[in-house]
Design an enzyme around this catalytic site. Structure first.
Site, PDB file in Angstrom:
ATOM      1  N   CYS A 521      11.592  77.878  82.744  1.00 28.31           N
ATOM      2  CA  CYS A 521      11.364  76.441  82.691  1.00 28.31           C
ATOM      3  C   CYS A 521      11.781  75.815  84.013  1.00 28.31           C
ATOM      4  CB  CYS A 521      12.205  75.823  81.588  1.00 28.31           C
ATOM      5  SG  CYS A 521      11.850  76.505  79.974  1.00 28.31           S
ATOM      6  N   HIS A 699       9.385  89.773  96.704  1.00 27.39           N
ATOM      7  CA  HIS A 699       9.290  89.717  95.245  1.00 27.39           C
ATOM      8  C   HIS A 699       9.686  91.042  94.617  1.00 27.39           C
ATOM      9  CE1 HIS A 699       6.504  86.729  96.912  1.00 27.39           C
ATOM     10  NE2 HIS A 699       7.016  85.968  95.973  1.00 27.39           N
TER      11      HIS A 699
END
Ligand code: GLN
Ligand code: ZN
Length: 765
Positions: A521, A699
């Protein structure tokens, strides 16, 4: 009475209960039954809240364990082979493996790709479609949830992403083919779904076709006609829902499709209401998405009522009201915000409050003044206070915006001239090495920030600890031999929040979380007023860091477009104006950094591309003001000060002219995973300035070997002359650990040294 309905409710929970339960389950800390119970409880609570708010038709199927598109893929049995799915019902762990590559049970494998959902910050799981794709109903989730809602006594309206939007959002695998060819097999599956819903006693089904808000190829437009005529939908009423923008050239088509109702985004498509009225067949219900589902501002209900009254007269029972889109994109409930300033709080509406607004509109339209009066009064007061608040409107900011000249967006000289002066000052070697800004955010750093926030650490103690962190990263970078250093950003929790917190015109909620993907979120800042900078933000940190090294220390800022695109933005003035205000505030910061002796200043624009409008015909006007905002931010410095920008993505082809127009002296970009392919775009366009294509995929925890970095640089050299190339990672290093970062950067510097020596030799010979 006008009917109200909802297109979707946030599923994450007011306290992010779903996030916690999911993460506990993935870590093996709770068992599946416990997770299922949390989901059930959230669904029940959310339906009850919507019903209590007076909403008549409640969405079902908007709840998801990860993503609603992935839900549909499992419903349709679109499960790629690598997940070894062989039963008829897709197991929850198979679903999680599709989403994240691993789950408590089952072999880990490559997850499905994830990408942005239209122009929101939500990410969906891209369906993988093969030419021989079969569609077999393989999940009972939707039907179970319908049964669940019905048993609770709710009027339910299942939500289903439509067949054309589903195919459009999917990706072809194993050879290219026309996705529309799959319709033959897909439609019977949709028919089966609708039939099963009907047998459950469902009256209305909402079929979302958001792609009707896009510019569609003719073939796809035409497919709508045939699909919706052929869709076997006897015995249930269907509402075609379009959102995220006006329908434009698809409007007539959407009005004419054989569905029982049409939902339009009456916020972004407000201008189309009249045309819809003239084209909508008399049997059809019109659902107006009148409350903004993409923003957190309270509506001006009086103004809405004025628009709605004549429509209601005309349409009577055929008029329904709803939020413009699913409320997935706004936080759950304003009620729990106890720390927000009360003025500002009164201007806001989160999901729960938006439903209450719908209810007020319904009562007011029915002439039930008593029920509506109090709410209308509050809405009126909020609107009046927002119009005149001195918290919002700062005359000096407005004046400064109005006085912006074109020369403020210009550097003194063209790049060719600037780079010479910068070279003379910086004396950087060929193929200079640098990093993107952040270094690992260790537990200790986060703890220091937390303790400072809660007052456990005094200002001086905090400063000392943070300076120690800066000393540490400088020492490390010098030991590794990096040419242009950074201070590591230990003081920043988030690249937007950090600046928002120090600019006037921003506020932050405590619980204003919005789902980004899966359990992730974000809590976007709220830009409520004119933006200004009460005092320098980063200057002291940068000055300190520069004082600790002979090497150039990059100043590090987040750009105006990124701050804008990752915030909830005020809706009472054009976004371009708000962006310019942020740009002017940051321009002062840039100039102050220059004054403080910082020779290189990086202005990150990680979200520039994200802000592109859905319709390509609107791209240029966005890019014009966005690029201008960047240029205003950067335009106040002398030629000898070097401006960098950074973007963490690689699709530049379609916005290359805008990237060049930003006129940053150096741009660092993400390229390591795409194998430098994107540099072709820079070459074809003859991109004129310096470029740092990422050579280290941050990443992944993998450490790139010297050879792989060298080979990436060699590929880059095929496209970009050596004089204009930099060597750097793809993005910031804050999510990585020190051991891997250290080795990776050592390798990066070795690769640069090797290439440098090769060029020196070839020049000498
Ligand atoms: N300077 C930021 C960092 O290094 C950039 C982050 C980003 O581009 N997302 O973390
Ligand atoms: Zn980045």
């Amino acid at each position: 009475m006008t009917t109200t309905h909802n297109l979707g409710f946030p599923r994450i929970g007011a306290k992010r209960e779903l996030k916690r339960a999911l993460e506990d389950y993935w870590k093996g800390e709770i068992e599946q039954p416990e997770l299922l119970a949390v989901g059930r409880e959230l669904r029940q609570r959310h339906w009850q809240q919507q019903a209590d708010a007076g909403i008549e038709w409640l969405p079902v199927g908007d709840f998801s364990w990860y993503d609603q598109v992935l839900d549909l893929s499992t419903l349709l049995g679109v499960v790629p082979e690598r997940f070894n799915h062989d039963t008829t019902e897709v197991a929850l762990d198979t679903y999680f493996r599709m989403a994240r590559g691993r789950a408590p049970s089952g072999e880990p494998t490559t997850a499905c790709e994830m990408t942005k959902w239209f122009d929101t910050n939500y990410h969906y799981q891209v369906p993988e479609l093969i030419a021989q794709q079969q569609f077999t109903i393989s999940s009972s989730k939707l039907f179970d949830e319908v049964a669940e809602a019905v048993s609770l006594g709710h009027k339910t309206k299942p939500v289903l992403l439509g067949p054309l939007s589903y195919l459009w959002l999917g990706k072809t695998k194993g050879g290219d083919f026309n996705k529309l060819d799959l319709l033959e097999k897909l439609l019977p599956a949709y028919g089966e779904i609708l039939n099963r819903l009907k047998s459950q006693g469902v009256e209305w089904v909402q079929i979302d076709e958001p792609i009707l808000a896009l510019t569609l190829p003719l073939e796809w437009q035409q497919a709508f006609e045939s699909v919706y005529t052929r869709l076997p939908i006897k015995g249930v009423k269907t509402m075609l829902a379009v959102y995220f923008g006006p329908l434009k050239e698809n409007l007539k088509l959407a009005c004419g499709l054989p569905t029982d109702a049409l939902h339009i985004d009456a916020v972004r498509g407000a201008d189309e209401i009249d045309t819809v009225l003239s084209w909508l067949p008399v049997y059809k219900t019109l659902s107006l998405g009148i409350i903004d589902g993409r923003n957190i501002w309270r509506s001006d209900l009086d103004a809405l009522l004025e628009r709605l009254r004549p429509l209601q007269q005309r349409l009577g029972e055929r008029l329904w009201l709803a939020p413009s889109c699913s409320l997935l994109h706004v936080p759950v409930d304003l009620e729990q915000e106890e720390k927000l300033d009360s003025d500002i709080r009164s201007w806001l509406a989160f999901a729960q409050q938006k439903l209450a607004e719908l209810n007020t509109l319904k009562h007011a339209l029915a002439g039930d003044d008593e029920a509506a009066e109090q709410a209308l009064h509050e809405s009126r007061q909020a609107a009046a206070s927002r119009r005149s608040s001195t918290r919002i409107h700062q005359p000096d900011v407005k004046q400064r915006c109005a006085a912006v000249t074109t020369s403020m967006a210009e550097r003194e000289s063209p790049f060719k001239h600037r780079i010479e002066q910068q070279q003379a000052r910086l004396k950087l070697p060929l193929l200079p090495t640098t990093t993107i800004g952040s270094f690992p955010q260790t537990a200790a750093i986060r703890q220091t920030r937390r303790q400072y926030r809660t007052g456990e650490l005094s200002e001086t103690e905090y400063q000392t600890l943070m300076r120690r962190e800066i000393d540490n990263v400088i020492e490390k970078q010098e030991a590794i031999g990096i040419d242009v250093l950074v201070h590591g950003e230990p003081e920043r929790n988030d690249m937007v929040e950090y600046f928002g917190e120090q600019l006037d015109g921003f506020v932050f909620s405590q619980f204003g979380w919005v789902q980004s993907y899966g359990s992730r979120c974000v809590k976007p800042p709220i830009i409520f007023g004119d933006v200004s900078r009460p005092q320098p933000i980063t200057v002291a940190w940068s000055r300190y860091a520069q004082s600790k090294t002979e090497k150039p220390m990059k100043g590090m800022l987040t750009g105006p477009v990124t701050i804008l695109n990752w915030s909830f933005v005020r809706d009472d003035q054009p976004r371009a104006t708000t962006c310019l205000q942020i740009a002017l505030a940051l321009r002062d910061e840039v100039c102050d950094l220059e004054q403080a002796g910082i020779a290189i200043i990086q202005i990150d624009e990680a979200a520039l591309r994200e802000g592109l409008p859905l319709r390509t015909e609107e791209w240029q006007s966005y890019l014009d003001w966005a690029v201008n905002a960047f240029r205003v931010t950067a335009g106040g410095v002398r030629d000898e000060t070097q401006i960098h920008t950074h973007m963490c993505y690689s699709e530049f082809n379609d916005i290359m002219p805008a990237i060049a127009a930003m006129d940053a002296d150096v741009i660092t970009i993400e390229t390591s995973r795409s194998d430098m392919e994107l540099l072709e775009a820079f070459e074809e366009f003859s991109y004129p300035n310096d470029i740092g294509p990422g050579v280290y995929d941050i990443h992944s925890p993998n450490v790139p070997a010297v050879e792989s970095i060298t080979s990436l640089m060699n590929k880059a050299l095929l496209h970009i002359p050596v004089e204009r190339l930099w060597v750097n990672p793809d993005c910031g290093l804050k999510t990585r650990g020190w051991p891997e970062v250290n080795t990776a950067l050592v390798n990066m510097v070795s690769a640069a040294l090797f290439l440098r020596s090769r060029f020196k030799r070839s020049r000498a010979s």
